[in-house]
Design an enzyme around this catalytic site. Structure first.
Site, short mmCIF file in Angstrom:
data_model
loop_
_atom_site.label_atom_id
_atom_site.label_comp_id
_atom_site.label_asym_id
_atom_site.label_seq_id
_atom_site.Cartn_x
_atom_site.Cartn_y
_atom_site.Cartn_z
N GLN A 191 0.83 -1.22 0.00
CA GLN A 191 0.00 0.00 0.00
C GLN A 191 0.86 1.26 0.00
O GLN A 191 0.49 2.28 -0.60
CB GLN A 191 -1.00 -0.01 1.16
CG GLN A 191 -0.41 -0.08 2.55
CD GLN A 191 -0.17 -1.51 3.03
OE1 GLN A 191 0.00 -2.44 2.23
NE2 GLN A 191 -0.13 -1.71 4.34
N ASN A 214 10.13 -6.31 1.97
CA ASN A 214 9.82 -7.74 1.94
C ASN A 214 9.23 -8.14 0.58
O ASN A 214 9.23 -7.35 -0.37
CB ASN A 214 8.88 -8.10 3.10
CG ASN A 214 7.54 -7.38 3.00
OD1 ASN A 214 7.16 -6.87 1.94
ND2 ASN A 214 6.81 -7.34 4.10
N GLN A 259 28.16 -11.16 7.49
CA GLN A 259 27.16 -11.31 6.43
C GLN A 259 26.09 -12.31 6.86
O GLN A 259 24.90 -12.06 6.69
CB GLN A 259 27.85 -11.80 5.15
CG GLN A 259 27.03 -11.59 3.90
CD GLN A 259 26.81 -10.11 3.65
OE1 GLN A 259 27.70 -9.29 3.86
NE2 GLN A 259 25.61 -9.75 3.24
N HIS A 262 22.87 -11.44 8.93
CA HIS A 262 21.76 -10.65 8.38
C HIS A 262 20.47 -11.47 8.31
O HIS A 262 19.46 -11.11 8.88
CB HIS A 262 22.09 -10.13 6.98
CG HIS A 262 22.73 -8.79 6.99
ND1 HIS A 262 22.08 -7.66 7.39
CD2 HIS A 262 23.97 -8.38 6.66
CE1 HIS A 262 22.88 -6.61 7.30
NE2 HIS A 262 24.05 -7.02 6.87
N GLU A 327 28.47 -9.43 -4.40
CA GLU A 327 28.02 -8.11 -3.95
C GLU A 327 29.14 -7.41 -3.17
O GLU A 327 29.50 -6.28 -3.44
CB GLU A 327 26.79 -8.30 -3.05
CG GLU A 327 26.20 -7.02 -2.51
CD GLU A 327 25.12 -7.29 -1.45
OE1 GLU A 327 25.00 -8.45 -0.99
OE2 GLU A 327 24.42 -6.34 -1.07
N HIS A 328 29.70 -8.12 -2.17
CA HIS A 328 30.82 -7.60 -1.38
C HIS A 328 32.03 -8.49 -1.59
O HIS A 328 31.92 -9.71 -1.45
CB HIS A 328 30.49 -7.63 0.12
CG HIS A 328 29.22 -6.93 0.49
ND1 HIS A 328 28.05 -7.61 0.78
CD2 HIS A 328 28.94 -5.61 0.63
CE1 HIS A 328 27.10 -6.73 1.08
NE2 HIS A 328 27.59 -5.52 1.00
N ASP A 361 29.23 -0.95 5.20
CA ASP A 361 27.81 -0.92 5.54
C ASP A 361 27.41 0.40 6.17
O ASP A 361 26.25 0.81 6.08
CB ASP A 361 27.47 -2.05 6.52
CG ASP A 361 27.41 -3.40 5.82
OD1 ASP A 361 27.22 -3.42 4.60
OD2 ASP A 361 27.56 -4.43 6.52
N HIS A 420 10.48 11.37 -42.66
CA HIS A 420 11.76 11.68 -42.02
C HIS A 420 12.67 12.43 -43.00
O HIS A 420 13.26 13.44 -42.68
CB HIS A 420 12.47 10.39 -41.57
CG HIS A 420 11.92 9.80 -40.30
ND1 HIS A 420 10.65 9.32 -40.18
CD2 HIS A 420 12.50 9.62 -39.08
CE1 HIS A 420 10.46 8.86 -38.95
NE2 HIS A 420 11.57 9.03 -38.26
#
Lengths: 437, 437
Positions: A191, A214, A259, A262, A327-328, A361, A420
């Protein structure tokens, strides 16, 4: 137990391919629910948002309470300790300094034919930042999303952050204030994304939406893409550490666990040319897993997704790392710059053992919103460019048109697009003093 | 008849809002079919691609005929006239010169705390360019997609172009050759996108796919997004011309029609402060529509989607134009630079009456792949950046970590991520000569 692999294994390629194609996250199919929520918000505006907020966040509020007032924000911020405030301010300052350097330049030039060409960058007029509520409310993410937007010059930046049962995070409010956020709404879920994309009576629509969320939020972002711009849809996070044997196993172990803590779908990978060191790191990980606050999550992530790969040498480590396009990427080796030069795909590189990924981070300066799930092969972390768009510019003189126009006519004819060509010819005829003109 | 609107109309805002939210294109829902095609190509590779090519393009070929040979390309290119070749080469040269200037720079610096920070750009390893076959095969699109990729340094660039009943376009082959394309495959549709994204026995996978296509191609690109990067999904094209009364109505009319002749869903919009000029342009459009080769398409586009808006002055024209955020914007006014400065949202701006939009389609230099359907509010045209990704770099010294590490620990604690903090603490303890270390 994490997976142990040696690049010398006969079935190394098979094992690596399986790892690379493994899906670490079950995305529940919430698309139908999300489609319904978006349609409801589009149809009923505030009323729908209020109903959904009552339902999901158990918050019975009115339309004029959707937005946090300045007084409410002040009261929350007053709860922040001076130590937390100072840390947040230092982080903001460093993130701002880094992103200011990313600002691209406008260009304009005149070429030998007399055509003036160039481009200019302008910020989006309004951006919305989704901030998750509940357990995973990270003030650092507010800084990482909001500061690039404000550095880019976005005049209106709105945040939505759900406050289940009324619980608001004072540090998120302070991070928003420090970053220059203009509006904060106490809503979340699909929403909130729908309200940002389409607007309601109380919430003006934005042109770009960023921020993590999420499965409902991710599905909603996919659905509103096109109506507005979005940032990437992030998958589970990962770290890859390349370490030689001259490291403290505890440092590398805790980096892998930073990592893993998380969530259970994160992945930690160690590449080393020293099998004894690999065993020492694994032992240290087990030691930390006895005491770590988030040990249940970290253990599950490490056991399900952890990988230790023994390589012949660091050159091979670079090749294997590129397959993961992590990613890292931490380079805990004697000459991290030399190894870095051999890496092609990575979201962020942390050079040398004195640069734990956690610095990135929070406080290093570069953005912590980075491409996951091998998408560093083709995409980049969040930057000021995500909040800017480029307009190309072209200006012909009669002479420039005379020089290059005939080639445009030729190509228009080749593509059977007569109008054109005529649009060029009409001008060239004037120039040539065509009697028909 | 096109729609006539005056900003002074009492219901102007209602009319404008209706225009802005109108959908000009029916996208047939082909998603289920496309999902099946992609699954088939993933499961059966070449065999699936060959079956689908036989079915849709009526081409009975074998796997080793999927790729055009050099000899086949040479033979096709030999059919190109020297005039067409020269035009294509001039266009390529100008497009290359423009895009070379877009190349972003790597940066690296050391801040007062001793942290070395920066980023570097690298090209994607392989890109695939979809080129439509049949009627709408545009060699100019090959240049506009392939040249930025090669300027960015993409080492492997593959093209897929369907050749229904075996018909190949010599100009497309020449455009590919001039642009430095490495591989050309005679396949199209969703099966081509699937082959590029997932690879087959004969076609190696790529990391990024760009290029226009029909509804099947667009749906396939949406589906493979995430596995690979994609460019935007383009909607129907549009032009907005702001013209004062001091223009030749024929020039403006043919510019509007150069958009309308593309297809029936394109939109041409005239904004002028001179009602008499508006009528003159409309009359000229009707005149051209008597004779234009593609008059049936252009007339339908103009009657269904054409708009003429009378504004009070040019300042108001800029405001109204921003509401449309047009893909192409022509400023045919006495001082186009001054008016351009008042525009916030546009994909490409063409300054002055001597710069017809067709110049931008072919030969100006800027890219003709531009954001449609109001997405210029948040996105940009194709550029070298679409073929590059940025890796951020950070390197701490012990002293830098000592300076900023404690703030990272504080923030980690605030976010309840203990291992994050410990990864910093382990290093700081060593620095402080902690006896436990």
């Amino acid at each position: 137990m994490p997976q142990y692999i040696d690049t010398q294994d006969a079935d190394f390629e098979t094992k690596l391919s399986a790892l690379l194609s493994a899906k670490r996250e079950d995305s529940p199919d919430v698309d139908d629910i999300v489609a319904g929520i978006i349609a409801d918000v589009r149809a009923r505006g505030d009323a729908a948002v209020l109903d959904l907020t009552a339902k999901f966040d158990r918050m019975d509020i009115t339309a004029d309470q959707l937005r946090f007032s300045s007084a409410e924000i002040d009261a929350l911020i007053a709860q922040v300790s001076s130590e937390d405030r100072a840390a947040l301010e230092l982080a903001a300052e460093r993130i701002r300094a880094y992103h200011v350097r990313q600002m691209p330049h406008d260009e304009q030039w005149t070429d030998p034919e007399g055509a003036t060409l160039g481009w200019r960058w302008t910020p989006v007029s309004a951006a919305g930042l989704y901030v998750p509520g509940g357990l995973a409310t990270y003030p650092s993410s507010v800084l990482m999303n909001a500061i690039p937007a404000k550095v880019a010059g976005v005049p209106r930046l709105a945040i939505t952050v759900p406050t289940p049962d009324g619980a608001a995070n004072p540090l998120v409010m302070l991070a928003a204030r420090i970053s220059g956020v203009d509006e904060i709404y106490r809503i979340g879920g699909a929403q909130a994304i729908a309200a940002l994309a389409y607007g309601t009576q109380s919430i003006a629509p934005v042109d770009k939406i960023t921020g993590p969320g999420n499965a409902f939020v991710a599905a909603a972002k996919r659905r509103v893409f096109g109506k507005v711009g979005i940032d990437m849809i992030a998958g589970p996070s990962e770290i890859l550490v390349i370490a030689d044997g001259d490291n403290d196993p505890d440092w590398i172990a805790i980096d892998l666990l930073s990592q893993a803590e998380h969530d259970e779908s994160t992945q930690s990978i160690l590449l080393t040319d020293d099998p004894a060191f690999a065993r020492a790191v694994a032992a240290s990980v087990d030691k930390f897993l006895q005491t770590l606050e988030r040990r249940d999550i970290a253990r599950k992530a490490w056991e399900d997704n952890g990988v230790i790969i023994t390589v012949r040498d660091l050159d091979e480590a670079a090749v294997v790392s590129d397959r993961f396009a992590p990613e890292h990427l931490e380079l805990c080796v004697a000459d991290p710059d030399a190894l870095s030069a051999k890496i092609t795909h990575a979201g962020a590189i942390f050079l040398g053992a004195w640069t734990p990924e956690a610095i990135g981070d929070y406080i290093g300066g570069p953005n912590h919103v980075l491409p996951t799930a091998r998408s560093a092969r083709f995409s980049s972390g969040l930057s000021v460019l995500d909040f800017l768009k480029r307009t190309t510019l072209a200006k012909m003189t009669p002479q420039a048109l005379a020089a290059i126009g005939p080639a445009a006519e030729t190509l228009a004819r080749a593509e059977s697009l007569e109008a054109h060509g005529l649009s060029v010819r009409a001008r060239l005829d004037r120039l040539n003093g065509d009697p028909d003109e």
